[in-house]
Design an enzyme around this catalytic site. Structure first.
Site, PDB file in Angstrom:
ATOM      1  N   GLY A 198       0.775  -1.237   0.000  1.00  0.00           N
ATOM      2  CA  GLY A 198       0.000   0.000   0.000  1.00  0.00           C
ATOM      3  C   GLY A 198       0.805   1.284   0.000  1.00  0.00           C
ATOM      4  N   GLU A 253       4.084  -6.751   1.633  1.00  0.00           N
ATOM      5  CA  GLU A 253       3.636  -7.130   0.279  1.00  0.00           C
ATOM      6  C   GLU A 253       3.558  -5.892  -0.618  1.00  0.00           C
ATOM      7  OE1 GLU A 253      -0.268  -8.530   1.310  1.00  0.00           O
ATOM      8  OE2 GLU A 253       0.426 -10.483   1.957  1.00  0.00           O
ATOM      9  N   PRO A 254       4.661  -5.212  -0.858  1.00  0.00           N
ATOM     10  CA  PRO A 254       4.584  -3.993  -1.668  1.00  0.00           C
ATOM     11  C   PRO A 254       4.493  -4.310  -3.159  1.00  0.00           C
ATOM     12  CG  PRO A 254       6.864  -4.437  -1.100  1.00  0.00           C
ATOM     13  CD  PRO A 254       6.041  -5.527  -0.431  1.00  0.00           C
ATOM     14  N   CYS A 294     -14.063   3.327 -28.211  1.00  0.00           N
ATOM     15  CA  CYS A 294     -15.437   3.839 -28.186  1.00  0.00           C
ATOM     16  C   CYS A 294     -16.017   3.801 -26.779  1.00  0.00           C
ATOM     17  CB  CYS A 294     -16.302   3.010 -29.108  1.00  0.00           C
ATOM     18  SG  CYS A 294     -15.500   2.685 -30.662  1.00  0.00           S
ATOM     19  N   GLU A 295     -15.451   4.599 -25.886  1.00  0.00           N
ATOM     20  CA  GLU A 295     -15.951   4.755 -24.521  1.00  0.00           C
ATOM     21  C   GLU A 295     -15.601   6.168 -24.120  1.00  0.00           C
ATOM     22  OE1 GLU A 295     -17.357   2.455 -22.463  1.00  0.00           O
ATOM     23  OE2 GLU A 295     -16.930   0.629 -23.603  1.00  0.00           O
ATOM     24  N   TYR A 345     -10.231   4.482 -12.039  1.00  0.00           N
ATOM     25  CA  TYR A 345     -10.246   5.193 -10.752  1.00  0.00           C
ATOM     26  C   TYR A 345     -10.202   6.706 -10.895  1.00  0.00           C
ATOM     27  CZ  TYR A 345      -7.693   0.807  -9.497  1.00  0.00           C
ATOM     28  OH  TYR A 345      -7.248  -0.472  -9.345  1.00  0.00           O
ATOM     29  N   ARG A 357       3.134  -1.361  -5.838  1.00  0.00           N
ATOM     30  CA  ARG A 357       3.297  -0.047  -6.465  1.00  0.00           C
ATOM     31  C   ARG A 357       4.614   0.648  -6.096  1.00  0.00           C
ATOM     32  NH1 ARG A 357      -1.192   2.887  -7.815  1.00  0.00           N
ATOM     33  NH2 ARG A 357      -2.374   1.625  -6.351  1.00  0.00           N
ATOM     34  N   TYR A 400       0.130  -1.659 -12.017  1.00  0.00           N
ATOM     35  CA  TYR A 400      -1.271  -1.650 -12.454  1.00  0.00           C
ATOM     36  C   TYR A 400      -1.433  -0.965 -13.806  1.00  0.00           C
ATOM     37  CZ  TYR A 400      -1.349  -2.806  -7.553  1.00  0.00           C
ATOM     38  OH  TYR A 400      -1.072  -3.402  -6.343  1.00  0.00           O
TER      39      TYR A 400
HETATM   40  C1  PLP Z   1      -2.785  -5.328  -4.007  1.00  0.00           C
HETATM   41  C2  PLP Z   1      -2.264  -5.905  -2.763  1.00  0.00           C
HETATM   42  C3  PLP Z   1      -0.991  -5.557  -2.327  1.00  0.00           C
HETATM   43  C4  PLP Z   1      -0.105  -4.557  -3.014  1.00  0.00           C
HETATM   44  O1  PLP Z   1      -0.566  -3.252  -2.889  1.00  0.00           O
HETATM   45  P1  PLP Z   1       0.352  -2.004  -3.360  1.00  0.00           P
HETATM   46  O2  PLP Z   1      -0.502  -0.838  -3.091  1.00  0.00           O
HETATM   47  O3  PLP Z   1       0.612  -2.189  -4.812  1.00  0.00           O
HETATM   48  O4  PLP Z   1       1.593  -2.026  -2.548  1.00  0.00           O
HETATM   49  C5  PLP Z   1      -0.527  -6.182  -1.177  1.00  0.00           C
HETATM   50  N1  PLP Z   1      -1.281  -7.076  -0.490  1.00  0.00           N
HETATM   51  C6  PLP Z   1      -2.519  -7.419  -0.901  1.00  0.00           C
HETATM   52  C7  PLP Z   1      -3.284  -8.410  -0.117  1.00  0.00           C
HETATM   53  C8  PLP Z   1      -3.059  -6.843  -2.044  1.00  0.00           C
HETATM   54  O5  PLP Z   1      -4.294  -7.175  -2.419  1.00  0.00           O
END
Ligand code: PLP
Length: 404
Positions: free
Chosen positions: A233, A268-269, A338-339, A311, A271, A367
């Protein structure tokens, strides 16, 4: 990426050369930027040496995953396809965690057979299903459970995941129920509590709140968790207005947490590792004057980069060759699909552009390609990795024959 004599370059390569050689639209990644992001992330949290699992969904290119793996990263996967891809890229099962609210029987079964580190479950029903499958295989499986800490991540509502109205994770009461259920099971071993409150987070305070919520829960239950998976995140600066996430403060909050709870941290990075390494290069097909503004019709579209349509996300857009002529009218950068949502950005002030000029759409490494589709039967772009003066095609441009 920077301008050198008015030409936009990635590392040592002028973007115009890439367009000439490989065509447009094309995704270009900077290897050294990737390396810098990885080393920064590792350094930020080095005092407690976390297991860092790259969120595969942010970029599924096998060659990118292979590079990230070389720095010791594991993988966070959310489907069987991503699990297969992580394994194919050479990530060892002991460094793979599997998240997601709707894992199917065959996905769970596959994950068990591959002996991954953790299946992070998101409901009691899923845990019962894991238990059933593990029992049928006569195995004891390590799992995690994802808590929804009801924490507002203060990000776009579409990418918030840690509030009680979001579908992700379980609430406190269900968590206690799950802990009890697991205690009585011979086939599942509840090792991890996971949280992931959303994406593109730029303020450390939601993370502090999340840690507090987790800490309170750990104090209330006497279950011994080996891992706390804090998810990803971490946000990046899409615009100069974005302030940067304060990693020092996040690290400090985690260290405080670790003084009370002896656990191993997982991240779990996605982005923050790959987002700002990628650029989408596109050519202007036509320019259409609609009176009050001009439509810049690009050869890239929402199928290539969906974030703006999905988004309302903003991506910095730059001319590949700089001039000091300014346009008299606002520019609306759109694709040919076409959107009405097939539009990237409207800019009041931009340098004067002409047809066939090249445009760079920035920070599309996360993404971007992974959300792309073949909508309108458009072949997906080529992906290119640039390292200094070296150019490597890491995924070929799709051909019409591939998709028809
Ligand atoms: C999407 C996701 C992430 C990665 O999120 P980022 O914002 O890209 O760091 C990590 N853990 C889980 C469970 C996710 O669904």
């Amino acid at each position: 990426m920077r301008y050198l004599k008015n030409k936009l370059i990635i590392e040592n390569i002028p973007i115009s050369n890439i367009a000439k050689k490989f065509g447009t639209p094309s995704y270009c990644y900077s290897f050294n930027k990737l390396k810098q992001n990885i080393n920064f992330f590792k350094k930020s949290f080095k005092s407690f040496s976390p297991l860092i699992c790259f969120a595969i969904k942010s970029n599924t290119n096998i060659n990118i995953i292979k590079e990230i793996k070389k720095f010791g990263f594991g993988a966070d996967v959310v489907s069987m396809g991503e699990l297969m891809m992580a394994l194919k890229a050479g990530i060892i099962p002991r460094k793979i965690v599997f998240s997601g609210v709707g894992k199917t029987t065959s996905e769970i079964s596959y994950a068990i057979d591959k002996k991954i580190l953790l299946i992070n479950a998101e409901s009691l029903s899923e845990i019962k299903e894991i238990n059933r499958i593990a029992k049928s295989k006569n195995k004891r499986i390590k799992i995690g459970v994802r808590l929804n800490p009801n924490t507002d991540a203060k990000t776009l509502s579409q990418i918030s995941t840690g509030k009680k109205e979001n579908k992700f994770g379980v609430n406190k009461n269900t968590l206690y129920e799950i802990i009890n259920y697991c205690k009585n099971s011979k086939n599942i071993d509840l090792k991890c509590l996971s949280v992931h409150i959303g994406s593109q987070i730029l303020d450390h305070k939601p993370y502090e709140k999340m840690l507090k919520a987790v800490s309170q829960i750990l104090n209330k239950t006497n279950h011994k968790f080996e891992f706390i998976d804090l998810g990803g995140g971490m946000g990046i600066t899409y615009t100069d207005k974005n302030k940067k996430l304060n990693y020092k403060k996040y690290n400090t909050a985690i260290l405080k947490f670790l003084r009370k709870h002896k656990v191993k941290i997982i991240f779990e990075p996605g982005r923050s590792i790959i987002g700002d390494t990628g650029t989408l290069v596109s050519k202007i097909i036509y320019i259409k004057d609609s009176g009050s503004k001009k439509f810049i019709i690009l050869d890239a579209a929402m199928n290539d980069l969906m974030r703006p349509a999905l988004y309302g996300a903003f991506h910095k857009t730059l001319p590949v060759t700089k001039s000091n002529k300014i346009s008299k009218k606002p520019y609306e950068f759109v694709g040919p699909i076409c959107e009405s949502t097939d539009k990237f950005v409207t800019l009041k002030k931009f340098q004067a552009l002409k047809e066939k000029d090249l445009i760079a759409i920035c920070d599309v490494g996360a993404y971007g390609m992974s959300l792309s589709s073949n909508y309108n039967l458009r072949p997906k772009p080529v992906e290119i990795l640039i390292n200094g003066s070296k150019i490597k095609v890491i995924r070929k441009r799709q051909k019409h024959e591939d998709i028809i």
